[in-house]
Scaffold this motif. Structure first.
Motif, short mmCIF file in Angstrom:
data_model
loop_
_atom_site.label_atom_id
_atom_site.label_comp_id
_atom_site.label_asym_id
_atom_site.label_seq_id
_atom_site.Cartn_x
_atom_site.Cartn_y
_atom_site.Cartn_z
N MET A 260 6.57 47.45 20.11
CA MET A 260 5.18 47.89 20.25
C MET A 260 4.39 47.80 18.95
N CYS A 261 5.00 47.26 17.89
CA CYS A 261 4.32 47.21 16.59
C CYS A 261 4.45 45.82 15.98
N ILE A 262 3.49 45.48 15.14
CA ILE A 262 3.46 44.19 14.48
C ILE A 262 3.94 44.36 13.04
N PRO A 263 5.00 43.66 12.63
CA PRO A 263 5.46 43.76 11.24
C PRO A 263 4.45 43.14 10.28
N VAL A 264 4.18 43.83 9.19
CA VAL A 264 3.21 43.36 8.20
C VAL A 264 3.92 42.87 6.93
N ARG A 265 4.87 43.67 6.46
CA ARG A 265 5.52 43.32 5.20
C ARG A 265 6.85 44.06 5.08
N PHE A 266 7.81 43.42 4.40
CA PHE A 266 9.11 44.04 4.14
C PHE A 266 9.41 43.95 2.65
N GLU A 267 9.97 45.03 2.12
CA GLU A 267 10.40 45.06 0.72
C GLU A 267 11.80 45.65 0.65
N LEU A 268 12.56 45.20 -0.35
CA LEU A 268 13.93 45.67 -0.53
C LEU A 268 14.08 46.28 -1.91
N LEU A 269 14.63 47.49 -1.96
CA LEU A 269 14.86 48.18 -3.23
C LEU A 269 16.35 48.40 -3.40
N ASN A 270 16.90 47.87 -4.49
CA ASN A 270 18.32 48.02 -4.79
C ASN A 270 18.53 49.35 -5.51
N LEU A 271 19.29 50.25 -4.89
CA LEU A 271 19.56 51.57 -5.47
C LEU A 271 20.85 51.61 -6.27
N GLY A 272 21.61 50.52 -6.26
CA GLY A 272 22.88 50.48 -6.98
C GLY A 272 24.04 50.94 -6.11
N ASP A 273 25.25 50.57 -6.52
CA ASP A 273 26.48 50.95 -5.80
C ASP A 273 26.46 50.49 -4.35
N GLY A 274 25.83 49.35 -4.09
CA GLY A 274 25.81 48.81 -2.73
C GLY A 274 24.83 49.47 -1.80
N LYS A 275 23.95 50.32 -2.31
CA LYS A 275 22.97 51.04 -1.48
C LYS A 275 21.59 50.43 -1.67
N PHE A 276 20.84 50.35 -0.56
CA PHE A 276 19.51 49.74 -0.57
C PHE A 276 18.54 50.58 0.25
N LEU A 277 17.27 50.41 -0.07
CA LEU A 277 16.20 50.99 0.73
C LEU A 277 15.36 49.85 1.28
N ILE A 278 15.25 49.79 2.60
CA ILE A 278 14.40 48.79 3.25
C ILE A 278 13.08 49.45 3.60
N ALA A 279 11.99 48.94 3.03
CA ALA A 279 10.66 49.49 3.28
C ALA A 279 9.87 48.47 4.10
N GLY A 280 9.57 48.84 5.33
CA GLY A 280 8.80 47.95 6.20
C GLY A 280 7.44 48.56 6.53
N THR A 281 6.41 47.73 6.50
CA THR A 281 5.07 48.17 6.88
C THR A 281 4.73 47.54 8.23
N PHE A 282 4.21 48.36 9.16
CA PHE A 282 3.93 47.91 10.52
C PHE A 282 2.53 48.35 10.94
N GLU A 283 2.05 47.68 11.99
CA GLU A 283 0.76 48.04 12.57
C GLU A 283 0.92 48.21 14.07
N ALA A 284 0.50 49.37 14.58
CA ALA A 284 0.60 49.64 16.01
C ALA A 284 -0.36 48.74 16.78
N GLU A 285 0.13 48.10 17.84
CA GLU A 285 -0.69 47.16 18.60
C GLU A 285 -1.84 47.86 19.32
N THR A 286 -1.64 49.08 19.77
CA THR A 286 -2.66 49.77 20.57
C THR A 286 -3.75 50.40 19.71
N THR A 287 -3.38 50.99 18.58
CA THR A 287 -4.35 51.72 17.76
C THR A 287 -4.74 50.99 16.48
N GLY A 288 -3.90 50.07 16.02
CA GLY A 288 -4.18 49.38 14.77
C GLY A 288 -3.79 50.18 13.54
N GLN A 289 -3.24 51.37 13.74
CA GLN A 289 -2.85 52.21 12.61
C GLN A 289 -1.59 51.65 11.95
#
Length: 209
Positions: free
Chosen positions: A139-168
């Motif tokens: 139900m959402c449109i992907p806008v952008r993805f970023e990857l943050l390496n936290l070390g020791d094999g751990k990561f943070l995936i940050a995705g930005t999305f836009e809702a199709e119905t509201t545009g938020q």
């Protein structure tokens, strides 16, 4: 006298002078590889049929007082494209580069770039399944993805999305951990941890007292 860091203008890549290049063409993938001497080489892929170019930032020079000199050299590596979209970063724990697949948008991938030393296209060793919740994936449109390496094999995936119905727009932050598979030197297992959703608002701070 100590050497100081400073900005310097780099020569333009040669593909800007080639037929078929459009000024609006953008770089679709980029990364950096550091050799055993600590010298970095930047790799970029431009959209279209331009392919991939490398830029050697420095090279060893025993005659220079610093032991190295600026290279200022672009090289056409091949007409192939890097197998990821956006930037990829080197993770020394696994001796691989991690980014988002160019063929499966939003899917994390691990890439071996060692083949580029012989002017061969790199290969994606693994591409992991998208970890998006069903309500976001459908139900959402992907806008952008970023990857943050936290070390020791751990990561943070940050995705930005836009809702199709509201545009938020909103952000989805997902913690993952890479663990080696038993009995395999290269394969990795991705373990999903906490996932948090953050909604963007239109509120703005006008005054701070």
């Amino acid at each position: 006298m100590r050497a100081a860091w400073r900005w310097r203008l780099l020569p333009p890549p040669p593909f800007v002078c080639q037929p078929g290049y459009r000024r609006s063409s953008s770089i679709t993938a980029y990364t950096a590889v550091v050799d055993g001497n600590g010298c970095s080489t930047i790799y970029v892929t431009c959209e279209g049929s331009i392919g991939t170019y490398s830029f050697e930032t420095a090279r060893l020079d025993s005659h220079h007082r610093l032991g190295w000199t600026h290279s200022e050299e672009w090289k056409h590596v091949g007409r192939w494209s890097l197998p990821f979209k956006g930037g990829a970063q080197y993770v020394p724990e696994f001796n691989m580069w991690f980014g988002f697949s160019a063929f499966s948008p939003g899917h994390l991938c691990a890439v071996d770039l060692s083949a580029m030393h012989h002017d061969r296209p790199p290969t994606a060793l693994q591409v992991w399944k998208n970890l998006l919740p069903p309500e976001v994936e459908w139900m959402c449109i992907p806008v952008r993805f970023e990857l943050l390496n936290l070390g020791d094999g751990k990561f943070l995936i940050a995705g930005t999305f836009e809702a199709e119905t509201t545009g938020q727009q909103f952000a989805l932050l997902t913690g993952v951990e890479m663990m080696p598979c038993v009995g395999d030197d290269r394969s990795l297992q991705m373990v999903k941890h906490k996932c948090t959703r953050y909604a963007f608002t239109t509120d703005a701070i006008e005054w701070v007292l």
